[in-house]
Design a protein around this motif. Structure first.
Motif, PDB file in Angstrom:
ATOM      1  N   GLN A  41       4.008   9.145  12.193  1.00  0.00           N
ATOM      2  CA  GLN A  41       3.730   7.822  11.635  1.00  0.00           C
ATOM      3  C   GLN A  41       4.893   6.886  11.921  1.00  0.00           C
ATOM      4  OE1 GLN A  41       3.431   7.455   7.295  1.00  0.00           O
ATOM      5  NE2 GLN A  41       1.964   5.791   7.527  1.00  0.00           N
TER       6      GLN A  41
ATOM      7  N   PRO B 166       6.395   2.705  11.752  1.00  0.00           N
ATOM      8  CA  PRO B 166       6.162   1.370  11.192  1.00  0.00           C
ATOM      9  C   PRO B 166       5.591   0.453  12.284  1.00  0.00           C
ATOM     10  CG  PRO B 166       8.522   1.779  11.462  1.00  0.00           C
ATOM     11  CD  PRO B 166       7.817   3.039  11.856  1.00  0.00           C
TER      12      PRO B 166
ATOM     13  N   SER C 205      -0.594   8.329  13.590  1.00  0.00           N
ATOM     14  CA  SER C 205      -1.285   7.544  12.568  1.00  0.00           C
ATOM     15  C   SER C 205      -1.511   6.130  13.064  1.00  0.00           C
ATOM     16  CB  SER C 205      -0.460   7.486  11.280  1.00  0.00           C
ATOM     17  OG  SER C 205      -1.012   6.527  10.400  1.00  0.00           O
TER      18      SER C 205
ATOM     19  N   GLN D  28      -2.802   3.915  10.887  1.00  0.00           N
ATOM     20  CA  GLN D  28      -2.793   3.098   9.667  1.00  0.00           C
ATOM     21  C   GLN D  28      -1.586   2.163   9.680  1.00  0.00           C
ATOM     22  OE1 GLN D  28      -6.015   3.962   8.673  1.00  0.00           O
ATOM     23  NE2 GLN D  28      -5.196   3.534   6.663  1.00  0.00           N
TER      24      GLN D  28
ATOM     25  N   CYS E 257       1.772   0.563   8.374  1.00  0.00           N
ATOM     26  CA  CYS E 257       2.840   1.231   7.626  1.00  0.00           C
ATOM     27  C   CYS E 257       3.999   0.278   7.411  1.00  0.00           C
ATOM     28  CB  CYS E 257       3.318   2.473   8.369  1.00  0.00           C
ATOM     29  SG  CYS E 257       4.728   3.252   7.566  1.00  0.00           S
TER      30      CYS E 257
ATOM     31  N   ASP F 211       4.584   4.032   1.935  1.00  0.00           N
ATOM     32  CA  ASP F 211       3.313   3.802   2.608  1.00  0.00           C
ATOM     33  C   ASP F 211       3.021   4.942   3.586  1.00  0.00           C
ATOM     34  OD1 ASP F 211       1.088   2.524   3.521  1.00  0.00           O
ATOM     35  OD2 ASP F 211       2.124   0.811   4.418  1.00  0.00           O
ATOM     36  N   LEU F 212       3.013   6.161   3.061  1.00  0.00           N
ATOM     37  CA  LEU F 212       2.745   7.327   3.902  1.00  0.00           C
ATOM     38  C   LEU F 212       1.247   7.436   4.177  1.00  0.00           C
ATOM     39  CD1 LEU F 212       4.962   9.962   2.047  1.00  0.00           C
ATOM     40  CD2 LEU F 212       5.560   8.611   4.075  1.00  0.00           C
ATOM     41  N   ASP F 213       0.888   7.864   5.358  1.00  0.00           N
ATOM     42  CA  ASP F 213      -0.508   8.103   5.698  1.00  0.00           C
ATOM     43  C   ASP F 213      -0.882   9.466   5.114  1.00  0.00           C
ATOM     44  OD1 ASP F 213      -2.960   8.728   6.799  1.00  0.00           O
ATOM     45  OD2 ASP F 213      -2.469   7.936   8.783  1.00  0.00           O
TER      46      ASP F 213
ATOM     47  N   HIS G 171       7.662  10.942   9.538  1.00  0.00           N
ATOM     48  CA  HIS G 171       7.631   9.526   9.180  1.00  0.00           C
ATOM     49  C   HIS G 171       8.880   8.860   9.762  1.00  0.00           C
ATOM     50  CE1 HIS G 171       6.532   6.098   6.563  1.00  0.00           C
ATOM     51  NE2 HIS G 171       7.834   5.921   6.485  1.00  0.00           N
TER      52      HIS G 171
ATOM     53  N   LYS H  11      -1.911   2.991  -2.246  1.00  0.00           N
ATOM     54  CA  LYS H  11      -0.886   3.608  -1.402  1.00  0.00           C
ATOM     55  C   LYS H  11       0.023   4.488  -2.249  1.00  0.00           C
ATOM     56  CE  LYS H  11      -0.883   0.220   2.253  1.00  0.00           C
ATOM     57  NZ  LYS H  11      -0.090  -0.500   3.254  1.00  0.00           N
TER      58      LYS H  11
END
Lengths: 348, 348
Positions: free
Chosen positions: B50, B52, B79, B81, B83, B88-90, B102, B261
């Motif tokens: 993941q 940012p 990920s 998603q 971030c 804001d972890l998936d 992350h 979240k």
């Protein structure tokens, strides 16, 4: 046959061109009694409500009505997640509430936890069907509609039979609740023995998919919401798709999207692509949007989630966005002639 | 003291105005060895990555490098998603992978499952600190920075001490990993005994929050990324907030947003509001965006999730969007003078 009132001004109670954005709450039956019964039966302390986009603005009023019918100790919550179908349940809210109500779609999969409230349209369908007669010259006709008009399906069938049509209908597969029902991603109910299909329902979203999936059939649209009759024309749609496939043929690096929405995941399709292509990378997300993919430096994308995002919204993505079948063409595994509409089967 | 090279052209390797969008991968250390060790130790077959937003475009290259270091039987997924922080972890991807990495933030909460790779900036911080001397007339100075520059924190401290400053630092609360670290939502590390605070880091996002949270302190910004020194000025920000509170005072119906979240949920804050106001409705969502709230027919909103969405993006919402504290003012429970910055404490 006279061609009726397509051009006149809408009057009070006239639903033309209003789609789901109706003026009066009484137009819809939210089946509050059924929800209240379920809350009482299950001794629920939390209720989650999920509405599709066009009905979210009704949320507070529905919550109000429910709160007045339930005790003060029952907490009502509304999902703020986007929702585009029964495939798109807010699983976060569902897992955290005792009763979860999904409005506006028919069940994709029955569940103890979920109450599906379909919200049938009260629009009259026969006046616009009257105007389709000239467009349906053959005796055999397939009949399909959407969840919103399913309450009038037998009326549609009888109306056609009274006019000496042989009406062909079928339920499709387990993704569909009702006989004759279509989804944006599933037209198995139109796998019938007729060369012409009558679609009764609002908008062109469903009949365009239907015509793409069944290119050998003539799809006549009787739209009682916008009060127009047309024949589905997929030419622009097909050109757009061929264009995307051609542009993707030069791609070096592929982003393969796996959609995490409960009813949109095709894990094997996604992982098969990645395992067979060293230049393909698996990306997981719920909402598949141009903004989210713009952050990634890929030459092209394959979307294994909702096919309508790929086909209908394709031009909005910064790089070519293909269905899994289109990907096979772009990388040379399948001939261009194999291009077909991407449909979704099964539940989850 | 000379005022240096703020206006000159950027040269090769010059990081000014580039923020996170750096040209060369070698600028960051992705700590691939640490990830590979974890994969081997845990005998992992799936790895989730993941990034940012500003680093998502690096995803494929990092995945490539990892795949070349790992066996063919290890599947790497990225990920997609959004971030915006360690909050804001998936969680979808995290739960479905054996090792979850992350990037770009320091740990908010340690976990067996998660590997946090902070991605420290290699920008030199002392040249721009040199230019802050005139802005820091007192002997006592607080020192704070962000996760990206934490690798140089002791260098910053020594530099100030060598110039005879008494440097005040503190770790803040458990939401923060490092001494002197600030987050967009937490400035507890600046609760120190000095009237002037030096913030060393890129952009105004953090120092503006810091100045809002500590209106009695002078916040001097040494920005080594954009190579500028400024003093945080919250006037426009405060006017915008007072404006939002005033407009919300007329609201009849309130939408109260609970953010789903993992590190942004304040359940009790949200439910307290709803339980004490019959005209307040609880809405649950992950991404809190103007588009998503536009679908709801409320007069005003309270966001119990990320306070920076409320304060910084407030004007983009179609209706006034308040923090929980601002809400109390708008409904008359607290005086206007109580308006303060909304901060987040604890992990999850």
């Amino acid at each position: 046959m006279s061609h009726g009132s397509t051009g006149s001004e809408p009057s009070e109670g006239d639903l033309r061109k209003t789609g789901l954005a109706l003026k009066h709450d009484r137009e819809w039956d939210y089946e509050l009694d059924r929800i209240v019964s379920a809350v009482n039966e299950r001794d629920a302390s939390t209720v989650g409500l999920q509405f599709p986009e066009g009905l979210k603005r009704r949320g507070p009023a529905v919550a109000d009505d429910l709160r007045s019918l339930l005790g003060d100790d029952v907490h009502v919550m509304i999902s703020g997640q986007p929702c585009y179908g029964a495939c798109d349940l807010d699983t976060y809210l569902m897992r955290r509430t005792d009763v979860f109500v999904h409005f506006g779609h028919s069940p994709m999969k029955e569940s103890e936890k979920i109450i599906y409230v379909p919200l049938f349209s009260n629009v009259d369908v026969t006046p616009i069907m009257e105007e389709t007669i000239d467009e349906l010259p053959e005796e055999d006709v397939g009949l399909v509609t959407t969840a919103q008009h399913m309450n009038r399906f037998e009326e549609m069938r009888s109306w056609l039979e009274e006019r000496d049509y042989t009406v062909h209908t079928r339920r499709g597969d387990e993704r569909l609740t009702h006989e004759g029902q279509v989804l944006g991603c599933n037209y198995a109910s139109a796998d019938i023995d007729a060369d012409q299909i009558l679609y009764v329902g609002g908008g062109k979203f469903h009949p365009l998919g239907l015509a793409m999936e069944h290119p050998d059939k003539r799809v006549v649209i009787a739209d009682p919401v916008n009060n127009v009759v047309t024949v589905a024309d997929t030419e622009k749609f097909m050109k757009q798709r061929y264009g995307a496939v051609h542009r993707a043929m030069d791609a070096d690096r592929w982003g393969v999207v796996f959609c995490t929405k409960i009813g949109q995941g095709r894990w094997e399709v996604a992982t098969d692509i990645v395992e067979n292509n060293d230049d393909a990378y698996l990306i997981t997300m719920d909402e598949v949007t141009p903004d989210r993919l713009r952050n990634f430096d890929f030459d092209a994308f394959v979307n294994t989630g909702c096919p309508r995002i790929t086909t209908d919204d394709g031009p909005q993505f910064h790089k070519p966005m293909l269905t899994p079948g289109e990907y096979e063409i772009a990388v040379g595994n399948e001939p261009l002639e194999s291009l077909s509409f991407d449909t979704f089967h099964g539940t989850w």
